[in-house]
Design a protein around this motif. Sequence first.
Motif, PDB file in Angstrom:
ATOM      1  N   LEU A 207       0.794  -0.993   0.198  1.00 52.20           N
ATOM      2  CA  LEU A 207      -0.041   0.105  -0.016  1.00 52.20           C
ATOM      3  C   LEU A 207       0.874   1.396  -0.022  1.00 52.20           C
ATOM      4  CD1 LEU A 207      -2.852  -1.160   2.487  1.00 52.20           C
ATOM      5  CD2 LEU A 207      -3.055  -1.067  -0.006  1.00 52.20           C
ATOM      6  N   ALA A 210      -0.027   4.787   1.319  1.00 54.46           N
ATOM      7  CA  ALA A 210      -1.447   4.645   1.778  1.00 54.46           C
ATOM      8  C   ALA A 210      -1.830   3.885   3.110  1.00 54.46           C
ATOM      9  CB  ALA A 210      -2.317   4.063   0.601  1.00 54.46           C
ATOM     10  N   HIS A 217      -5.553   4.767   3.648  1.00 58.23           N
ATOM     11  CA  HIS A 217      -5.993   5.816   3.299  1.00 58.23           C
ATOM     12  C   HIS A 217      -6.177   5.710   1.478  1.00 58.23           C
ATOM     13  CE1 HIS A 217      -5.136   8.397   6.869  1.00 58.23           C
ATOM     14  NE2 HIS A 217      -4.555   7.234   7.022  1.00 58.23           N
ATOM     15  N   LEU A 218      -7.025   4.965   1.492  1.00 58.81           N
ATOM     16  CA  LEU A 218      -7.504   5.017  -0.057  1.00 58.81           C
ATOM     17  C   LEU A 218      -9.156   4.846  -0.280  1.00 58.81           C
ATOM     18  CD1 LEU A 218      -5.025   2.108  -1.292  1.00 58.81           C
ATOM     19  CD2 LEU A 218      -4.990   4.490  -1.886  1.00 58.81           C
ATOM     20  N   THR A 219      -9.795   4.869  -1.345  1.00 60.17           N
ATOM     21  CA  THR A 219     -11.009   5.113  -1.429  1.00 60.17           C
ATOM     22  C   THR A 219     -11.660   3.730  -1.585  1.00 60.17           C
ATOM     23  OG1 THR A 219     -10.986   7.225  -2.431  1.00 60.17           O
ATOM     24  CG2 THR A 219     -13.202   5.985  -2.873  1.00 60.17           C
ATOM     25  N   GLU A 233     -13.873   7.005   1.726  1.00 57.76           N
ATOM     26  CA  GLU A 233     -12.572   7.218   2.290  1.00 57.76           C
ATOM     27  C   GLU A 233     -12.307   6.194   3.451  1.00 57.76           C
ATOM     28  OE1 GLU A 233     -10.557   8.781   0.251  1.00 57.76           O
ATOM     29  OE2 GLU A 233     -11.874   9.341  -0.873  1.00 57.76           O
ATOM     30  N   MET A 316     -11.181  -1.501  -4.200  1.00 62.74           N
ATOM     31  CA  MET A 316     -10.203  -0.379  -3.562  1.00 62.74           C
ATOM     32  C   MET A 316      -8.997  -0.297  -4.742  1.00 62.74           C
ATOM     33  SD  MET A 316      -8.434   0.233  -0.023  1.00 62.74           S
ATOM     34  CE  MET A 316     -10.128   0.859   0.866  1.00 62.74           C
ATOM     35  N   LYS A 317      -8.883   0.971  -5.179  1.00 60.31           N
ATOM     36  CA  LYS A 317      -7.781   1.220  -6.358  1.00 60.31           C
ATOM     37  C   LYS A 317      -6.931   2.097  -5.646  1.00 60.31           C
ATOM     38  CE  LYS A 317     -10.786   0.940 -10.484  1.00 60.31           C
ATOM     39  NZ  LYS A 317     -11.146   1.447 -11.612  1.00 60.31           N
ATOM     40  N   GLY A 318      -5.793   1.853  -5.948  1.00 56.79           N
ATOM     41  CA  GLY A 318      -4.327   2.405  -5.640  1.00 56.79           C
ATOM     42  C   GLY A 318      -4.266   3.970  -5.947  1.00 56.79           C
ATOM     43  N   LYS A 319      -3.397   4.561  -5.858  1.00 57.93           N
ATOM     44  CA  LYS A 319      -3.086   5.913  -6.513  1.00 57.93           C
ATOM     45  C   LYS A 319      -2.783   5.969  -7.847  1.00 57.93           C
ATOM     46  CE  LYS A 319      -2.072   7.786  -1.647  1.00 57.93           C
ATOM     47  NZ  LYS A 319      -1.109   8.663  -0.796  1.00 57.93           N
TER      48      LYS A 319
END
Length: 337
Positions: A207, A210, A217-219, A233, A316-319
């Motif tokens: 992560l 995140a 700390h992801l959506t 969030e 959930m997707k990463g940045k």
Amino acid sequence: MKLATYKDGSRDGQLVVVSRDLGLAHYATGIASRLQQALDDWNFIAPQLQDLYETLNHGKARHAFPFDPAQCMAPLPRAYQWADGSAYLNHVELVRAARNSEVPKTFYEDPLMYQGGSDDFIGPCEPARFLSEDWGIDFEAEVAVVTGDVPMGTSPEQALDSIRLLMLANDWSLRNLIPAELAKGFGFFQSKPATAFSPVAVTPDELGDAWQGGRVHLTLQSTWNGRKVGLCEAGPEMTFHFGQLIAHICKTRNVRAGSIVGSGTVSNKGVMDASSRTEWPKGYSCIAEKRAIETIQDGQPQTAFMKFGDTIRIEMKGKDGQSVFGAIEQSVAGPGR
């Protein structure tokens, strides 16, 4: 690294290592045949799995094959423990406000938690079967962790070091069965059926930044019948971080490797618009919360619970925009084998 469990006709499946982009997989049979085996001897086995993971990511694994989430069981198809918290107190506040009940002060000091069934989890792409639509079928999108051994009395900060893996959860609830059960004063049981988990479990380092302070700390995205209903969030509004949740469990007992701890429904606060009406731009991670909002604003709920044939996708997707855990994609179905 990223790990999954493939179906093989047994109860516990076969451990596979999955590439970072979720494109390829490789059986870990020569290292560990099952995920629980790896968790029981993590310090010895994990580095070997990590080596295979790096080889897979560099395209040098000779026996790699395309990763197929439909072939996945839950990463841990059955676990020694499944303890689910309620770490997002906004969810608790909304549900209680809808029935004109205050949140006790102790809820902000000590986590809520129940112990669910851990002997029969659902795979990420398997249907969720129920005997009746009248039970109030509801999804609950959550984050969960898998622990190593945690001694009794471990502090929240120390407990963070015990987290081996993270994954997503769909902690199904049967809302119309809950009131009668809670009225008995002994907690959830029949109202909390088998839980589903994401195809892939990942180590915290996957992560990057995140993963901070025991929070992701992801959506978290929830898509119900093809319509995106939640973009919540998972980090900032998690009242109790995972270290605190684990420490809550081990206050009076040891926690053993392979225990799964859930965050509870991921929930974000609303914002006031120009007309002084509260809106929830992040949406919701369970229908009960949507119904609570409707009750608070309009006096009664309007959104119905799920019906047979409904679908839910949780991801959930990463940045970088790539899926971190793969998606839970389930349909609601009637009784079957």
